[in-house]
Design a protein around this motif. Sequence first.
Motif, short mmCIF file in Angstrom:
data_model
loop_
_atom_site.label_atom_id
_atom_site.label_comp_id
_atom_site.label_asym_id
_atom_site.label_seq_id
_atom_site.Cartn_x
_atom_site.Cartn_y
_atom_site.Cartn_z
N VAL A 1 0.84 -1.21 0.00
CA VAL A 1 0.00 0.00 0.00
C VAL A 1 0.87 1.26 0.00
N VAL A 2 0.28 2.32 -0.52
CA VAL A 2 0.89 3.64 -0.45
C VAL A 2 0.34 4.31 0.81
N ASP B 1 1.44 -0.89 13.85
CA ASP B 1 1.77 -1.76 14.97
C ASP B 1 0.97 -3.05 14.84
N ARG B 2 1.61 -4.18 15.11
CA ARG B 2 0.94 -5.47 14.99
C ARG B 2 -0.26 -5.59 15.92
N ALA C 1 -6.54 -6.32 9.09
CA ALA C 1 -5.11 -6.26 8.79
C ALA C 1 -4.42 -5.28 9.71
N TYR C 2 -3.09 -5.44 9.81
CA TYR C 2 -2.29 -4.42 10.50
C TYR C 2 -1.28 -3.86 9.52
N LEU C 3 -0.79 -2.67 9.81
CA LEU C 3 0.14 -1.99 8.91
C LEU C 3 1.57 -2.26 9.32
N MET D 1 -1.06 -6.36 6.46
CA MET D 1 -0.83 -7.77 6.68
C MET D 1 -2.07 -8.46 7.24
N LEU D 2 -2.48 -9.54 6.56
CA LEU D 2 -3.67 -10.30 6.92
C LEU D 2 -3.32 -11.50 7.81
#
Length: 472
Positions: free
Chosen positions: A311-312, A323-324, A353-355, A368-369
């Motif tokens: 992702v942008v 953060d997870r 998801a987390y970034l 992230m899935l």
Amino acid sequence: MTATHNRLARAATVALIGVTLLPAAATAQTAERNNPFAIFDLFTGALPGSRPAGAAPQPVNAPAQAPTPAPVSSTPQWSGEDGGSGHPLMTAAAIRQAAANFDNCVASMWPDAARRGISRESFARFTAGLSPDLRLMDLMDSQPEFTKSIWDYLDILVNDTRLARGREILAQYKPQFDAVERATGVDRYIIASIWGIESNYSTQMGDRYVVNSTATLACVGRRQKYFKDEFLTALEILHHGDLRPEQLRGSWAGAFGPTQFMPTAFKRFAVDADGDGRKDVVDNPYDLIASTANNLKKDGWQSGETWGYEVVVPKGFNYMLADRRHSQSLAQWQQMGLQRPTGQPFPRPSDKAYLLAPAGADGPGFLMLTNFRVIMKYNPAEAYALAIGHFADRLRGGAPFVQDWPRQEKALSRTEKLELQQLLANRGFYRGTPDGQFGSMTREALRNFQASIGAPADGFATGEMLERLRGR
């Protein structure tokens, strides 16, 4: 598998940053009954190109003649120095004392082996000639001074040569991948990716005798309880006849085979896919593919879903949210301005998801899935899991990442990382023990420092951040 288990099992790969064992004489029906995904009948007669039950397996990477395992590797030798961890069992004196007691230590594990159903004959046979490989003490406590940036790491692992070989593997074993994917729901490209990255398709699996390595680590050093279980499980594998001693060669920590199973992971996940009475994850491609899929399935793999999206991230984004522990739907991330670089929509906007921003605000972001978290159970390094996911996408025909990495940034050395932690601790941001190894505590401390000086709080350690902490 636990995170600690995998950090040890795959240390050589990441320089950065319950299936019951069957006796060798088990019937085909017993093999099928113990196979949680009923792969047995898919591989016996019903599949074009599959071998009949009882036929000799086609080796994944068979040598002309299987080598006889040597007790230890002769070179290089142990340094004779204290381990870098500072643990009392890793002092040179403690190591020498434990090594001198090695034979007694191995013999003392016979009652535990007997309780696992290992015969006295097998115990004597498979422990004969063992001797402590003290070089493992250096490897256990090694702390490399220089590390690679994540983009260099990805460049090394996801390359054209490895991709070409991966596509050959997928074509060569298509019937097996078809059957396993149908039975488990685990993506074939992820399995092929793990195979390629863990061992470069069976060409780099390690050459240490697993029984000797795990015996050494069960008797010497700071992880004896953990490795005692691995040692005894390795003896179980040999006693039951799933693998031969010459097949049990692997990394210094005891991981073996093309997808690097630790003995206890083999015991939990290995599958006799073709019903020949053996679970051969070293030279039998059927068992290898099915067992790796079984591992991922039992760790929570979500069928039909991907691992994540590039992702942008918009300018001025609050990276404290990267953060997870902060998970929200893809639709919510999109409302915050995060978009796929190709402009494509998210196929399943309700997915959580987390970034992850592995290179900070100047690099690409990734949402992230669940399946990314599953890959991280296989190995808890984010760089590793990202490489696995990306390599799988490339094998599927996907394109390289779109956004540029900040290649002008130089990865900090371990000494510089240690200094950064110490400086963060001096300013009250870091509450751990500085060790030169970055984890979530260091990243959070760095984020808080960055926020305090008005910089993007992305937790990315750069030379500039080190200079700011130095006060220059």
